[in-house]
Scaffold this motif. Structure first.
Motif, PDB file in Angstrom:
ATOM      1  N   SER A  33      46.240 -12.793  42.813  1.00 14.90           N
ATOM      2  CA  SER A  33      45.489 -13.335  43.949  1.00 14.90           C
ATOM      3  C   SER A  33      45.602 -14.853  43.958  1.00 14.90           C
ATOM      4  O   SER A  33      46.085 -15.454  43.000  1.00 14.90           O
ATOM      5  CB  SER A  33      44.018 -12.919  43.849  1.00 14.90           C
ATOM      6  N   LEU A  34      45.108 -15.485  45.009  1.00 16.78           N
ATOM      7  CA  LEU A  34      45.155 -16.944  45.077  1.00 16.78           C
ATOM      8  C   LEU A  34      44.389 -17.597  43.930  1.00 16.78           C
ATOM      9  O   LEU A  34      44.738 -18.698  43.496  1.00 16.78           O
ATOM     10  CB  LEU A  34      44.584 -17.432  46.411  1.00 16.78           C
ATOM     11  N   ASP A  35      43.352 -16.923  43.439  1.00 16.14           N
ATOM     12  CA  ASP A  35      42.594 -17.496  42.316  1.00 16.14           C
ATOM     13  C   ASP A  35      43.025 -16.912  40.972  1.00 16.14           C
ATOM     14  O   ASP A  35      42.293 -16.996  39.991  1.00 16.14           O
ATOM     15  CB  ASP A  35      41.088 -17.359  42.537  1.00 16.14           C
ATOM     16  N   GLY A  36      44.219 -16.332  40.930  1.00  9.77           N
ATOM     17  CA  GLY A  36      44.823 -15.977  39.660  1.00  9.77           C
ATOM     18  C   GLY A  36      44.489 -14.622  39.085  1.00  9.77           C
ATOM     19  O   GLY A  36      44.871 -14.310  37.960  1.00  9.77           O
ATOM     20  N   VAL A  37      43.792 -13.763  39.839  1.00 10.87           N
ATOM     21  CA  VAL A  37      43.397 -12.451  39.328  1.00 10.87           C
ATOM     22  C   VAL A  37      44.572 -11.472  39.423  1.00 10.87           C
ATOM     23  O   VAL A  37      45.275 -11.419  40.439  1.00 10.87           O
ATOM     24  CB  VAL A  37      42.183 -11.907  40.098  1.00 10.87           C
ATOM     25  N   ILE A  38      44.756 -10.673  38.347  1.00  8.57           N
ATOM     26  CA  ILE A  38      45.818  -9.666  38.344  1.00  8.57           C
ATOM     27  C   ILE A  38      45.264  -8.263  38.097  1.00  8.57           C
ATOM     28  O   ILE A  38      46.023  -7.302  38.019  1.00  8.57           O
ATOM     29  CB  ILE A  38      46.900  -9.993  37.289  1.00  8.57           C
ATOM     30  N   GLN A  39      43.958  -8.121  38.017  1.00  7.75           N
ATOM     31  CA  GLN A  39      43.342  -6.840  37.658  1.00  7.75           C
ATOM     32  C   GLN A  39      43.414  -5.831  38.795  1.00  7.75           C
ATOM     33  O   GLN A  39      43.121  -6.145  39.950  1.00  7.75           O
ATOM     34  CB  GLN A  39      41.879  -7.065  37.265  1.00  7.75           C
ATOM     35  N   ALA A  40      43.795  -4.599  38.469  1.00  9.61           N
ATOM     36  CA  ALA A  40      43.716  -3.435  39.363  1.00  9.61           C
ATOM     37  C   ALA A  40      44.273  -3.683  40.760  1.00  9.61           C
ATOM     38  O   ALA A  40      43.592  -3.434  41.749  1.00  9.61           O
ATOM     39  CB  ALA A  40      42.263  -2.956  39.458  1.00  9.61           C
ATOM     40  N   PRO A  41      45.523  -4.134  40.876  1.00  6.72           N
ATOM     41  CA  PRO A  41      46.071  -4.355  42.219  1.00  6.72           C
ATOM     42  C   PRO A  41      46.361  -3.071  42.985  1.00  6.72           C
ATOM     43  O   PRO A  41      46.408  -3.077  44.207  1.00  6.72           O
ATOM     44  CB  PRO A  41      47.371  -5.119  41.935  1.00  6.72           C
ATOM     45  N   GLY A  42      46.526  -1.940  42.262  1.00  5.27           N
ATOM     46  CA  GLY A  42      47.046  -0.745  42.909  1.00  5.27           C
ATOM     47  C   GLY A  42      46.038   0.255  43.430  1.00  5.27           C
ATOM     48  O   GLY A  42      46.386   1.099  44.251  1.00  5.27           O
ATOM     49  N   GLY A  43      44.791   0.197  42.974  1.00  2.19           N
ATOM     50  CA  GLY A  43      43.827   1.177  43.444  1.00  2.19           C
ATOM     51  C   GLY A  43      42.474   1.031  42.781  1.00  2.19           C
ATOM     52  O   GLY A  43      42.344   0.431  41.714  1.00  2.19           O
ATOM     53  N   PRO A  44      41.425   1.593  43.388  1.00  2.00           N
ATOM     54  CA  PRO A  44      40.050   1.437  42.892  1.00  2.00           C
ATOM     55  C   PRO A  44      39.830   1.974  41.480  1.00  2.00           C
ATOM     56  O   PRO A  44      38.989   1.452  40.749  1.00  2.00           O
ATOM     57  CB  PRO A  44      39.220   2.215  43.908  1.00  2.00           C
TER      58      PRO A  44
END
Length: 200
Positions: A11-22
């Protein structure tokens, strides 16, 4: 010697957690699982394919391995066939069963195990997800190429690409492109030490 590279949703603020689904990784109360989905279009799919490349083995952390191992073996598409066929090198303890075909456990200190693997002859090592693996290898200066797929969203919480322990270094932008949805795909290669100066 192998090259280690990433293809990481951020994300723009650097988050990479759980991009693919809830259900992918709700740890820490993360409530935005699946945040990349609204931004995918045909071009971004093509850019993702380019970022991953064709000739690689996978280098995965435990959680990402478990997610992939539960999903990809039952699929029959191009990515599934690739993932199922290649070697999977996994940073996981003995309590994690490695039942997915061609899976190999990395023993001992992660950075040292990967350093030894990198020194062997073979395909590139592609990291997918696996934030803790990325953190450990950035701290040990073992990643050669970073491909960052940046999405136009701020999440405010979650696991981040950089945890404050990466070894300082310069990187060179070698390729960049974007999708109509605003997602930007940029690839960087390691380029020596940090250079400084002064505007005074």
């Amino acid at each position: 010697m192998r090259t280690i590279r990433t293809a990481t949703f951020v994300s723009l603020d650097g988050v990479i957690q759980a991009p693919g689904g809830p259900e992918e990784d709700p740890s820490g109360g993360f409530r935005f699982g699946g945040w990349t989905f609204p931004f995918f279009d045909e071009k971004l799919g093509l850019l993702m394919d380019q970022a991953m490349g064709e000739d690689y083995d996978l280098l995965l952390g435990r959680r990402t391995y478990e997610i992939f191992a539960a999903h990809w073996p039952s699929r029959d598409d191009e990515i599934a066939r690739q993932f199922n066929a290649v070697n999977k090198y996994v940073a996981a303890g003995p309590d994690t069963p490695l039942e997915w075909a061609n899976s190999h456990r990395l023993e001992g200190d992660l950075a040292e195990a990967v350093r030894a693997l990198k020194a062997t002859e073979g395909r590139d090592l592609l990291i997918q997800g696996s934030s803790e693996v990325i953190h450990a290898l950035l701290a040990a200066d073992l990643i050669d190429t970073l491909t960052v797929l940046t999405f136009p969203v701020i999440l405010g919480q979650g696991k981040r690409l950089f945890d404050g322990h990466a070894r300082p270094g310069a990187w060179t932008l070698v390729r960049t492109d974007h999708a109509s949805t605003g997602a930007v795909v940029s690839t960087y290669e390691r380029h020596g030490e940090v250079q400084v100066g002064s505007f005074a």
